[in-house]
Design a protein around this motif. Structure first.
Motif, PDB file in Angstrom:
ATOM      1  N   PHE A 145      -8.899  -5.763   4.862  1.00 50.11           N
ATOM      2  CA  PHE A 145      -7.482  -5.487   4.604  1.00 50.11           C
ATOM      3  C   PHE A 145      -7.153  -5.618   3.107  1.00 50.11           C
ATOM      4  O   PHE A 145      -6.534  -4.717   2.514  1.00 50.11           O
ATOM      5  CB  PHE A 145      -6.626  -6.456   5.436  1.00 50.11           C
ATOM      6  CG  PHE A 145      -5.138  -6.255   5.301  1.00 50.11           C
ATOM      7  CD1 PHE A 145      -4.473  -5.333   6.099  1.00 50.11           C
ATOM      8  CD2 PHE A 145      -4.395  -7.010   4.403  1.00 50.11           C
ATOM      9  CE1 PHE A 145      -3.095  -5.164   5.995  1.00 50.11           C
ATOM     10  CE2 PHE A 145      -3.024  -6.840   4.283  1.00 50.11           C
ATOM     11  CZ  PHE A 145      -2.372  -5.911   5.085  1.00 50.11           C
ATOM     12  N   GLU A 193      -8.841  -5.310   0.519  1.00 55.53           N
ATOM     13  CA  GLU A 193      -9.471  -4.352  -0.391  1.00 55.53           C
ATOM     14  C   GLU A 193      -8.686  -3.040  -0.472  1.00 55.53           C
ATOM     15  O   GLU A 193      -8.829  -2.289  -1.430  1.00 55.53           O
ATOM     16  CB  GLU A 193     -10.902  -4.038   0.079  1.00 55.53           C
ATOM     17  CG  GLU A 193     -11.851  -5.225  -0.012  1.00 55.53           C
ATOM     18  CD  GLU A 193     -13.224  -4.900   0.555  1.00 55.53           C
ATOM     19  OE1 GLU A 193     -14.183  -4.833  -0.233  1.00 55.53           O
ATOM     20  OE2 GLU A 193     -13.345  -4.720   1.794  1.00 55.53           O
ATOM     21  N   ALA A 194      -7.897  -2.764   0.555  1.00 54.57           N
ATOM     22  CA  ALA A 194      -7.208  -1.466   0.625  1.00 54.57           C
ATOM     23  C   ALA A 194      -5.703  -1.592   0.800  1.00 54.57           C
ATOM     24  O   ALA A 194      -5.008  -0.575   0.840  1.00 54.57           O
ATOM     25  CB  ALA A 194      -7.779  -0.641   1.785  1.00 54.57           C
ATOM     26  N   CYS A 195      -5.196  -2.819   0.903  1.00 51.32           N
ATOM     27  CA  CYS A 195      -3.775  -3.018   1.234  1.00 51.32           C
ATOM     28  C   CYS A 195      -3.167  -4.130   0.403  1.00 51.32           C
ATOM     29  O   CYS A 195      -3.861  -5.039  -0.044  1.00 51.32           O
ATOM     30  CB  CYS A 195      -3.607  -3.419   2.700  1.00 51.32           C
ATOM     31  SG  CYS A 195      -4.266  -2.261   3.894  1.00 51.32           S
ATOM     32  N   ALA A 196      -1.852  -4.046   0.245  1.00 50.15           N
ATOM     33  CA  ALA A 196      -1.074  -5.143  -0.329  1.00 50.15           C
ATOM     34  C   ALA A 196       0.268  -5.201   0.383  1.00 50.15           C
ATOM     35  O   ALA A 196       0.795  -4.164   0.788  1.00 50.15           O
ATOM     36  CB  ALA A 196      -0.873  -4.924  -1.824  1.00 50.15           C
ATOM     37  N   ILE A 197       0.786  -6.407   0.547  1.00 47.98           N
ATOM     38  CA  ILE A 197       2.131  -6.601   1.106  1.00 47.98           C
ATOM     39  C   ILE A 197       2.999  -7.116  -0.034  1.00 47.98           C
ATOM     40  O   ILE A 197       2.679  -8.138  -0.635  1.00 47.98           O
ATOM     41  CB  ILE A 197       2.114  -7.609   2.276  1.00 47.98           C
ATOM     42  CG1 ILE A 197       1.137  -7.157   3.368  1.00 47.98           C
ATOM     43  CG2 ILE A 197       3.526  -7.786   2.854  1.00 47.98           C
ATOM     44  CD1 ILE A 197       0.950  -8.170   4.503  1.00 47.98           C
ATOM     45  N   VAL A 198       4.066  -6.375  -0.344  1.00 49.73           N
ATOM     46  CA  VAL A 198       4.886  -6.769  -1.511  1.00 49.73           C
ATOM     47  C   VAL A 198       6.348  -6.936  -1.100  1.00 49.73           C
ATOM     48  O   VAL A 198       6.743  -6.543  -0.021  1.00 49.73           O
ATOM     49  CB  VAL A 198       4.785  -5.735  -2.660  1.00 49.73           C
ATOM     50  CG1 VAL A 198       3.365  -5.652  -3.166  1.00 49.73           C
ATOM     51  CG2 VAL A 198       5.304  -4.378  -2.223  1.00 49.73           C
ATOM     52  N   PHE A 255      -3.962  -1.917  10.392  1.00 52.67           N
ATOM     53  CA  PHE A 255      -5.086  -1.574   9.514  1.00 52.67           C
ATOM     54  C   PHE A 255      -6.422  -1.697  10.239  1.00 52.67           C
ATOM     55  O   PHE A 255      -7.311  -0.844  10.081  1.00 52.67           O
ATOM     56  CB  PHE A 255      -5.082  -2.474   8.268  1.00 52.67           C
ATOM     57  CG  PHE A 255      -6.235  -2.214   7.334  1.00 52.67           C
ATOM     58  CD1 PHE A 255      -6.199  -1.158   6.449  1.00 52.67           C
ATOM     59  CD2 PHE A 255      -7.371  -3.015   7.376  1.00 52.67           C
ATOM     60  CE1 PHE A 255      -7.280  -0.898   5.604  1.00 52.67           C
ATOM     61  CE2 PHE A 255      -8.451  -2.765   6.535  1.00 52.67           C
ATOM     62  CZ  PHE A 255      -8.399  -1.708   5.645  1.00 52.67           C
ATOM     63  N   ARG A 301      -5.054   4.008   0.748  1.00 50.58           N
ATOM     64  CA  ARG A 301      -4.610   2.667   0.354  1.00 50.58           C
ATOM     65  C   ARG A 301      -3.178   2.506   0.857  1.00 50.58           C
ATOM     66  O   ARG A 301      -2.436   3.498   0.921  1.00 50.58           O
ATOM     67  CB  ARG A 301      -4.667   2.504  -1.169  1.00 50.58           C
ATOM     68  CG  ARG A 301      -6.050   2.784  -1.792  1.00 50.58           C
ATOM     69  CD  ARG A 301      -7.092   1.740  -1.434  1.00 50.58           C
ATOM     70  NE  ARG A 301      -8.370   2.020  -2.081  1.00 50.58           N
ATOM     71  CZ  ARG A 301      -9.379   2.692  -1.491  1.00 50.58           C
ATOM     72  NH1 ARG A 301      -9.251   3.154  -0.257  1.00 50.58           N
ATOM     73  NH2 ARG A 301     -10.503   2.879  -2.158  1.00 50.58           N
ATOM     74  N   PHE A 302      -2.794   1.288   1.175  1.00 47.25           N
ATOM     75  CA  PHE A 302      -1.486   1.042   1.786  1.00 47.25           C
ATOM     76  C   PHE A 302      -0.782  -0.088   1.056  1.00 47.25           C
ATOM     77  O   PHE A 302      -1.325  -1.188   0.943  1.00 47.25           O
ATOM     78  CB  PHE A 302      -1.655   0.653   3.265  1.00 47.25           C
ATOM     79  CG  PHE A 302      -2.335   1.715   4.090  1.00 47.25           C
ATOM     80  CD1 PHE A 302      -1.597   2.689   4.743  1.00 47.25           C
ATOM     81  CD2 PHE A 302      -3.728   1.758   4.176  1.00 47.25           C
ATOM     82  CE1 PHE A 302      -2.230   3.691   5.480  1.00 47.25           C
ATOM     83  CE2 PHE A 302      -4.372   2.757   4.916  1.00 47.25           C
ATOM     84  CZ  PHE A 302      -3.626   3.721   5.572  1.00 47.25           C
ATOM     85  N   PHE A 346       2.586  -2.215   1.537  1.00 50.26           N
ATOM     86  CA  PHE A 346       3.636  -2.481   2.514  1.00 50.26           C
ATOM     87  C   PHE A 346       4.826  -3.100   1.789  1.00 50.26           C
ATOM     88  O   PHE A 346       4.758  -4.242   1.326  1.00 50.26           O
ATOM     89  CB  PHE A 346       3.109  -3.409   3.610  1.00 50.26           C
ATOM     90  CG  PHE A 346       1.978  -2.800   4.390  1.00 50.26           C
ATOM     91  CD1 PHE A 346       2.230  -1.797   5.317  1.00 50.26           C
ATOM     92  CD2 PHE A 346       0.663  -3.209   4.189  1.00 50.26           C
ATOM     93  CE1 PHE A 346       1.184  -1.211   6.038  1.00 50.26           C
ATOM     94  CE2 PHE A 346      -0.383  -2.634   4.913  1.00 50.26           C
ATOM     95  CZ  PHE A 346      -0.122  -1.639   5.834  1.00 50.26           C
ATOM     96  N   ALA A 383      10.953  -5.558  -3.763  1.00 49.57           N
ATOM     97  CA  ALA A 383      10.090  -4.371  -3.718  1.00 49.57           C
ATOM     98  C   ALA A 383      10.860  -3.167  -3.177  1.00 49.57           C
ATOM     99  O   ALA A 383      10.660  -2.037  -3.638  1.00 49.57           O
ATOM    100  CB  ALA A 383       8.853  -4.663  -2.860  1.00 49.57           C
TER     101      ALA A 383
END
Lengths: 194, 194
Positions: free
Chosen positions: A187, A189-194, B35, B51-52, B54, B60
């Motif tokens: 997760f 490596e490909a995602c961020a929660i902001v 994911f 790429r994600f 959120f 944000a």
């Protein structure tokens, strides 16, 4: 309203891209059933640009063969059906029917670049729905990008003007010909929660 | 190994694009679960370019707001989470890990056009898998193309170089704000068996 573990396995966790095929046909009814699920997936302004040519007869397979890359030829010739996932660059001409709420045709007629990007993005999304719809119905898939698009377009779409996007072999997979599953990203490596 | 009628309804036949949202959060665990299904969907040479990001915090959301088209602003600001579905144009740098069988990186490093087309096609396919993975877990979606990609890329991807593709609102839909479903093509309008 959530799917059970077996359904998630069938769609995602245990589903595999197949390279070998059992001697079991894919019928007209199967192809219609896949389409009748796929068509409900969302597209921008319901533009629904994807088009599907199901290559099944020996004659049509021979027409497809010269366009296939070397590594994709044997498995594609052996597959019960090969779907050419294409899109209609003039998808917008159908918007008065598909999106009756507004004059969406005008948005695309006025911008060739927007129309092309919309056709490719949404036709590809529908291709993704198509793969999962087939799996949902118990039909295995083998999607491929390795082919000569210009040759396919000339052989199959000279009249319609449709453009090939990718291919999907359809059938019942022979598990003995599967490769080991390749690794996936974590997760973070490909995602961020902001 | 086929899905039951209720699962097909949840994924396709009864699923809708939502514009209004119940006051019910989407958790980190929910996003990880989406994911962890999506990632198994097939991509060309397992290239996995999607790429994600959120977007969930108020800060944000405010950063995203100036990029949204007028018609998408209120529903996006109200959604529990807005996913920016993006792709990494340099996805090929991860191929030694993701596709250890061959030097697939070389195929893309040598052709910028092939790399761009592959990133867009496969990143979009993964976006399609993402929408259906969310639905499979009972989470409603609202995908959108109506936003300023350059603004999103500047606000969120100045460092990473990722490129925004489309947005997906995530949450639990308020059925009272649904539009009527738009018509779909018949099989013969979009398909041929040859």
């Amino acid at each position: 309203m959530t799917l059970d573990a077996g359904a998630l396995d069938t769609l995602f966790r245990e589903a595999r891209t197949h390279n070998g095929w059992l001697d079991q046909p894919v019928t007209d009814d199967d192809l219609r059933a896949i389409f009748d699920l796929m068509k409900y997936g969302p597209t921008s302004a319901n533009c629904s640009p994807a088009r599907f040519v199901f290559v099944r007869s020996a004659e049509a397979k021979e027409k497809l063969k010269p366009a296939l890359s070397a590594g994709n030829t044997a498995k594609t010739m052996a597959a019960p059906v090969t779907a050419i996932v294409a899109y209609d660059p003039k998808f917008y001409d159908h918007l008065p029917k598909l999106f009756p709420h507004a004059d969406a045709r005008a948005w695309f007629v006025s911008s060739e670049a927007l129309a092309q990007e919309t056709a490719f993005r949404n036709g590809t999304l529908q291709g993704g729905y198509f793969i999962l719809a087939a799996r949902a119905l118990g039909i295995d898939t083998g999607p491929m990008s390795g082919f000569d698009k210009a040759k396919v377009d000339e052989a199959f779409f000279a009249e319609s003007g449709w453009k090939s996007n990718f291919l999907v072999n359809l059938g019942y997979g022979d598990a003995t010909s599967l490769f080991a599953r390749s690794p996936r990203f974590e997760f973070a490596e490909a995602c961020a929660i902001v």
